[in-house]
Write a protein that holds these residues in place. Structure first.
Motif, PDB file in Angstrom:
ATOM      1  N   ASP A 169      92.303  43.076   9.850  1.00  0.00           N
ATOM      2  CA  ASP A 169      93.722  42.998   9.520  1.00  0.00           C
ATOM      3  C   ASP A 169      94.604  42.894  10.763  1.00  0.00           C
ATOM      4  N   VAL A 170      94.021  43.072  11.966  1.00  0.00           N
ATOM      5  CA  VAL A 170      94.792  42.899  13.202  1.00  0.00           C
ATOM      6  C   VAL A 170      95.323  41.473  13.302  1.00  0.00           C
ATOM      7  N   TRP A 171      94.546  40.530  12.769  1.00  0.00           N
ATOM      8  CA  TRP A 171      94.972  39.131  12.789  1.00  0.00           C
ATOM      9  C   TRP A 171      95.136  38.607  11.369  1.00  0.00           C
ATOM     10  N   SER A 172      95.630  39.487  10.493  1.00  0.00           N
ATOM     11  CA  SER A 172      95.972  39.137   9.105  1.00  0.00           C
ATOM     12  C   SER A 172      94.800  38.506   8.359  1.00  0.00           C
ATOM     13  N   TRP A 173      93.607  38.988   8.635  1.00  0.00           N
ATOM     14  CA  TRP A 173      92.384  38.552   7.944  1.00  0.00           C
ATOM     15  C   TRP A 173      92.021  37.098   8.211  1.00  0.00           C
ATOM     16  N   ARG A 174      92.631  36.504   9.214  1.00  0.00           N
ATOM     17  CA  ARG A 174      92.224  35.155   9.608  1.00  0.00           C
ATOM     18  C   ARG A 174      91.063  35.265  10.580  1.00  0.00           C
ATOM     19  N   LEU A 175      90.068  34.444  10.380  1.00  0.00           N
ATOM     20  CA  LEU A 175      88.921  34.441  11.281  1.00  0.00           C
ATOM     21  C   LEU A 175      89.139  33.417  12.388  1.00  0.00           C
ATOM     22  N   PRO A 176      88.782  33.760  13.620  1.00  0.00           N
ATOM     23  CA  PRO A 176      88.924  32.793  14.707  1.00  0.00           C
ATOM     24  C   PRO A 176      87.920  31.660  14.559  1.00  0.00           C
ATOM     25  N   GLU A 177      88.286  30.498  15.044  1.00  0.00           N
ATOM     26  CA  GLU A 177      87.370  29.365  14.998  1.00  0.00           C
ATOM     27  C   GLU A 177      86.110  29.694  15.801  1.00  0.00           C
ATOM     28  N   ALA A 178      84.977  29.307  15.254  1.00  0.00           N
ATOM     29  CA  ALA A 178      83.702  29.643  15.892  1.00  0.00           C
ATOM     30  C   ALA A 178      83.611  29.087  17.305  1.00  0.00           C
ATOM     31  N   ASP A 179      84.078  27.853  17.521  1.00  0.00           N
ATOM     32  CA  ASP A 179      83.929  27.258  18.848  1.00  0.00           C
ATOM     33  C   ASP A 179      84.759  27.987  19.896  1.00  0.00           C
ATOM     34  N   VAL A 180      85.886  28.580  19.473  1.00  0.00           N
ATOM     35  CA  VAL A 180      86.705  29.351  20.413  1.00  0.00           C
ATOM     36  C   VAL A 180      85.946  30.594  20.870  1.00  0.00           C
ATOM     37  N   VAL A 181      85.372  31.323  19.930  1.00  0.00           N
ATOM     38  CA  VAL A 181      84.619  32.531  20.274  1.00  0.00           C
ATOM     39  C   VAL A 181      83.367  32.170  21.065  1.00  0.00           C
ATOM     40  N   HIS A 182      82.706  31.093  20.680  1.00  0.00           N
ATOM     41  CA  HIS A 182      81.520  30.667  21.428  1.00  0.00           C
ATOM     42  C   HIS A 182      81.876  30.374  22.889  1.00  0.00           C
ATOM     43  N   SER A 183      82.999  29.699  23.094  1.00  0.00           N
ATOM     44  CA  SER A 183      83.413  29.384  24.465  1.00  0.00           C
ATOM     45  C   SER A 183      83.685  30.649  25.268  1.00  0.00           C
ATOM     46  N   VAL A 184      84.316  31.625  24.630  1.00  0.00           N
ATOM     47  CA  VAL A 184      84.593  32.887  25.308  1.00  0.00           C
ATOM     48  C   VAL A 184      83.299  33.611  25.650  1.00  0.00           C
ATOM     49  N   LEU A 185      82.345  33.597  24.741  1.00  0.00           N
ATOM     50  CA  LEU A 185      81.057  34.244  25.003  1.00  0.00           C
ATOM     51  C   LEU A 185      80.309  33.559  26.143  1.00  0.00           C
ATOM     52  N   ILE A 186      80.422  32.253  26.244  1.00  0.00           N
ATOM     53  CA  ILE A 186      79.805  31.532  27.364  1.00  0.00           C
ATOM     54  C   ILE A 186      80.441  31.962  28.674  1.00  0.00           C
ATOM     55  N   ARG A 187      81.769  32.099  28.686  1.00  0.00           N
ATOM     56  CA  ARG A 187      82.451  32.576  29.896  1.00  0.00           C
ATOM     57  C   ARG A 187      82.009  33.993  30.242  1.00  0.00           C
ATOM     58  N   ALA A 188      81.853  34.833  29.214  1.00  0.00           N
ATOM     59  CA  ALA A 188      81.407  36.203  29.453  1.00  0.00           C
ATOM     60  C   ALA A 188      79.988  36.222  30.011  1.00  0.00           C
ATOM     61  N   LEU A 189      79.130  35.342  29.535  1.00  0.00           N
ATOM     62  CA  LEU A 189      77.773  35.227  30.070  1.00  0.00           C
ATOM     63  C   LEU A 189      77.803  34.806  31.532  1.00  0.00           C
ATOM     64  N   ASP A 190      78.665  33.846  31.852  1.00  0.00           N
ATOM     65  CA  ASP A 190      78.790  33.389  33.240  1.00  0.00           C
ATOM     66  C   ASP A 190      79.278  34.524  34.140  1.00  0.00           C
ATOM     67  N   GLN A 191      80.231  35.301  33.645  1.00  0.00           N
ATOM     68  CA  GLN A 191      80.719  36.447  34.421  1.00  0.00           C
ATOM     69  C   GLN A 191      79.607  37.468  34.648  1.00  0.00           C
ATOM     70  N   SER A 192      78.818  37.710  33.612  1.00  0.00           N
ATOM     71  CA  SER A 192      77.717  38.662  33.719  1.00  0.00           C
ATOM     72  C   SER A 192      76.689  38.195  34.742  1.00  0.00           C
ATOM     73  N   ALA A 193      76.378  36.893  34.708  1.00  0.00           N
ATOM     74  CA  ALA A 193      75.415  36.340  35.660  1.00  0.00           C
ATOM     75  C   ALA A 193      75.952  36.434  37.085  1.00  0.00           C
ATOM     76  N   ALA A 194      77.246  36.172  37.263  1.00  0.00           N
ATOM     77  CA  ALA A 194      77.851  36.254  38.594  1.00  0.00           C
ATOM     78  C   ALA A 194      77.826  37.691  39.107  1.00  0.00           C
ATOM     79  N   ALA A 195      78.087  38.651  38.220  1.00  0.00           N
ATOM     80  CA  ALA A 195      78.043  40.059  38.621  1.00  0.00           C
ATOM     81  C   ALA A 195      76.631  40.472  39.025  1.00  0.00           C
TER      82      ALA A 195
END
Length: 207
Positions: A169-195
């Motif tokens: 309900d934080v975002w009024s029950w709208r689900l984010p587009e899958a490709d947006v979340v996938h892109s963010v997870l890829i960035r998070a993976l890259d950050q983890s690898a860099a760390a």
């Protein structure tokens, strides 16, 4: 650790809470299902997470809230939602989940996030056709699409209950587009690898 020898009053109160959550999700169109709980397993060693109670669970997806209410009328079943129909979920460990959550907050478009007591985070998205190769081959990510399910709060595990890190309900029950979340997870993976690389360099330099 949850006491599997639940008192009748506690069991009934918890069933009512699970039932209320299930009905609410069903009214929002989410395909909820009743699942097993630790007390239903043969022993502590056998428990690896909830599974659907009904063998024909896939045919029950999208049940009317009235039918959902009946499922929880007598038992404190865990609360599952089938994936691949209304929503998908991407499952990661806590550290990767925290990195991705920070990146999502920075975009101003948070995703509903579920956390389990065994250290897994689930990012809910719209239905996707596949998972990007970088995520699929990382070994750190599990995609829940068609034919799968995930637990939702307040499903009990042996060492706690499933809970929301970010409620839908934080975002009024709208689900984010899958490709947006996938892109963010890829960035998070890259950050983890860099760390990890930075830690290795520091360790080598200190040796």
């Amino acid at each position: 650790m949850l006491d599997t020898d639940w008192s009748d009053s506690w069991r009934d109160a918890f069933r009512i809470e699970l039932r209320a959550e299930a009905i609410g999700l069903a009214w929002h169109g989410w395909p909820v299902l009743p699942g097993t709980v630790p007390a239903n397993e043969a022993g502590a060693e056998a428990w690896s997470g909830p599974v659907p109670v009904h063998h024909d669970w896939a045919d029950r997806l999208g049940a009317h809230p009235g039918e959902v209410a009946q499922w929880w009328s007598g038992n404190p079943y865990s609360l599952l939602v089938g994936t691949g129909l209304v929503l998908d979920a991407v499952e990661v460990d806590v550290e990767l989940g925290k990195r991705a959550a920070r990146l999502l907050r920075a975009t101003g478009h948070p995703a509903p996030i579920v956390a389990t007591p065994d250290g897994r985070w689930l990012f809910l998205t719209t239905v996707a056709g596949n998972l990007p190769e970088q995520l699929a081959t990382s070994g750190e990510v599990r995609w829940h699409g068609e034919g799968s399910w995930i637990p939702l709060p307040p499903t009990p595990f042996q060492h706690g209950v499933v809970h929301w890190r970010v409620r839908p309900d934080v975002w009024s029950w709208r689900l984010p587009e899958a490709d947006v979340v996938h892109s963010v997870l890829i960035r998070a993976l890259d950050q983890s690898a860099a760390a990890d690389r930075a830690q290795l360099v520091a360790a080598v330099s200190a040796a």
